[in-house]
Structure formats: C-alpha cells, structure tokens
Design a protein around this motif. Sequence first.
Motif, short mmCIF file in Angstrom:
data_model
loop_
_atom_site.label_atom_id
_atom_site.label_comp_id
_atom_site.label_asym_id
_atom_site.label_seq_id
_atom_site.Cartn_x
_atom_site.Cartn_y
_atom_site.Cartn_z
N VAL A 194 -46.38 -13.31 -32.64
CA VAL A 194 -47.84 -13.63 -32.08
C VAL A 194 -48.76 -12.31 -32.75
O VAL A 194 -48.54 -11.20 -32.26
CB VAL A 194 -48.16 -13.89 -30.74
CG1 VAL A 194 -49.56 -14.14 -30.10
CG2 VAL A 194 -47.08 -14.99 -30.22
N ALA B 61 -56.29 -17.79 -27.40
CA ALA B 61 -55.65 -18.22 -28.42
C ALA B 61 -56.59 -18.98 -29.26
O ALA B 61 -57.51 -19.81 -29.03
CB ALA B 61 -54.62 -19.18 -27.98
N LEU C 131 -55.53 -14.30 -30.03
CA LEU C 131 -54.35 -14.52 -30.35
C LEU C 131 -54.10 -15.70 -31.25
O LEU C 131 -54.63 -16.83 -31.41
CB LEU C 131 -53.37 -14.80 -29.20
CG LEU C 131 -53.46 -13.69 -28.07
CD1 LEU C 131 -52.40 -14.05 -26.99
CD2 LEU C 131 -53.40 -12.21 -28.65
N ARG D 105 -46.75 -19.51 -30.91
CA ARG D 105 -46.87 -19.37 -29.37
C ARG D 105 -48.12 -18.51 -28.86
O ARG D 105 -47.99 -18.29 -27.55
CB ARG D 105 -45.45 -18.36 -29.27
CG ARG D 105 -44.07 -18.95 -29.57
CD ARG D 105 -43.88 -20.15 -28.73
NE ARG D 105 -42.59 -20.75 -29.39
CZ ARG D 105 -41.25 -20.62 -28.77
NH1 ARG D 105 -41.21 -20.16 -27.76
NH2 ARG D 105 -40.47 -21.23 -29.35
N ALA D 106 -48.93 -18.50 -29.33
CA ALA D 106 -50.28 -18.00 -29.06
C ALA D 106 -50.77 -18.41 -27.84
O ALA D 106 -51.18 -17.71 -26.80
CB ALA D 106 -51.23 -17.87 -30.23
#
Length: 300
Positions: A124, A164, A143, A147-148
């Motif tokens: 990430v 994210a 992010l 998987r952020a």
Amino acid sequence: MQLEHIGVIGYGEVGKTFASGLRDKPGVQSVGAWDLNFIDPARQADEQAHAARAGAVAQASMRALCQASTLVISAVTASNTLRVAEEAAPHLRPGTLFLDLNSASPGTKQRCAALVDAAGAHYVEAGVMTSVPPYGIRVPMLLGGERAAALAEALAAWGLDTKAVSERLGVASAIKMSRSVMIKGLEALVIESYATARAYGVEDHVLPTLQETFPSIDWSRQGAYFFSRVVQHGQRRAEEMREAANTVREAGFAPTMAAAIAEKQQWVADQAKAGVFDGLDKQATWQDYADRLLAQRSKD
C-alpha cells in the motif's frame, strides 16, 4: 485485517513518531523497529535506548523485523525507498501489509509493489501530504493500492487521518509529488529571493510588495519557517525533489523546475552540514539564516 504486530523500517523522525504513536492502539500487541543505526557503534546505544523508552523493540536485522510483523511501515529517505523494498521483500510473511510512507515517484512505488506482492505480501502506498510535526501520526495521508481502502479504514479507526484515493498504484504518489514541486519550490524560491534581497539591502521593499499581493500570508514568519525546515531537513527534501523530478519525467515532461529545486535544497543541506547555521535557535528569523549565508559567501 491483522495489524497486531507493527514493524517500522527507518527509525528517524517519522519512524520514531509512528513507532511511539501506534504502540497503544487497540489490538496492537507489539511494535518493533529496524534501522542501520541500531548496528552503528557510534549511535547504537542511543538509538536502541530511545526505542526502549518508546516501547519499541529494536530488532537485530531487517529479516527479524519482517518476520515479527503483520504490518510493516517503511519510513526512510526517498533515495532508499526501492532499496528497502528489495531488502524487505524476501523476508515478509505472506499476507503482511507493507505501508510505504516514503516520498517517491509513481514508477518507484510500482517497482516496490511488484517486489512486495511477489513475496505474497500486500503493498500500500502512502502520500504523506505535509510535514509530520506537529500532526504526529495524524498527519494527512492518501493511500493507494488494492488494500488501500481497508487499511485506510483500519487506521482511521485508530484516529489517523487516512483516505484511500485509488486502487491503482501511483495515484497517491502522483498527488504527493505534484504538490511537492509547489511546496518545496516555494521554499527554494523564498530562500533565494530573501537571501538576495538581504544581500542588496532591499528586503524592506520586497516583502511589503509580497504582502500586498498575497495578504493572507505572513511573509516574514513564513520565510523563517521555510528557512528553518530546509536547514533541518534539506537533505531529505533534496532526495524527495529528485523523486519529484522522476515523477515529472515519467509524465513525459522535462523536470526543469523540480531538478532546480532539488539543487537548491541540496545546497542548503550542504551549508547546514558545514555548520553554517550552528547555534541558531527555534526563534531565529529569516534574516538570521540569510545573514549566515551571506557571511559564508564572503568566506568562499
């Protein structure tokens, strides 16, 4: 999402902040750190003692840190971003989350992700959007990666300011690097402009015109802050700007400004390393910093 065991690579200003700030979060069972200073005879004792006071385990190696961690946070200088991913990847446990806080270009982050993901871990990227002090672990971060969103939600539950922005790697870094060209560029411009004005004795004419054009900015106070930050962190900023230049280049443009900003930041860092600003305290004005540069100029 398993975040019980946190490992921080790079025990500098940012690494120390995250190691101490995350140790008491719900569900965290351990916090460890790894830094080359832990095996440097000149700094080993002080750095390991600091980690102990912060409640962090000073790991004996990169391998030991990775094998003990379910969340690895990379917090090193921009120039070491890829090297750390290369060294860490073979030792990451499958399923480990690897959060890269470093200021690097989208291309660099994508190369890091390829290494981490190939090891069965999950990369990430983070774009840290301003200086960590005074925010601490609540510094705004963007992010990116598959998987952020999940990690941003988990960290936000701990009180961190995480958002994210994309599942596509490179977006968060592109935002960060584009901003850095502007912010670090302002620092470089202020240092060059103010020091030149001071050399000619015309600062009392220059700053009022800036104040008139941009009245919301306290140009004298901002100048002191810019000087102090570059003097303290110019080396790190220069490395970041070289990555910003790579970002511009990856976009298909000549990094004329980013490269020049990196050069100016590096010059100030070199002056600081040479002791030009020794003895200046936190209350120093921009004139104090400029006068040191002018005095050094007369010696060169």
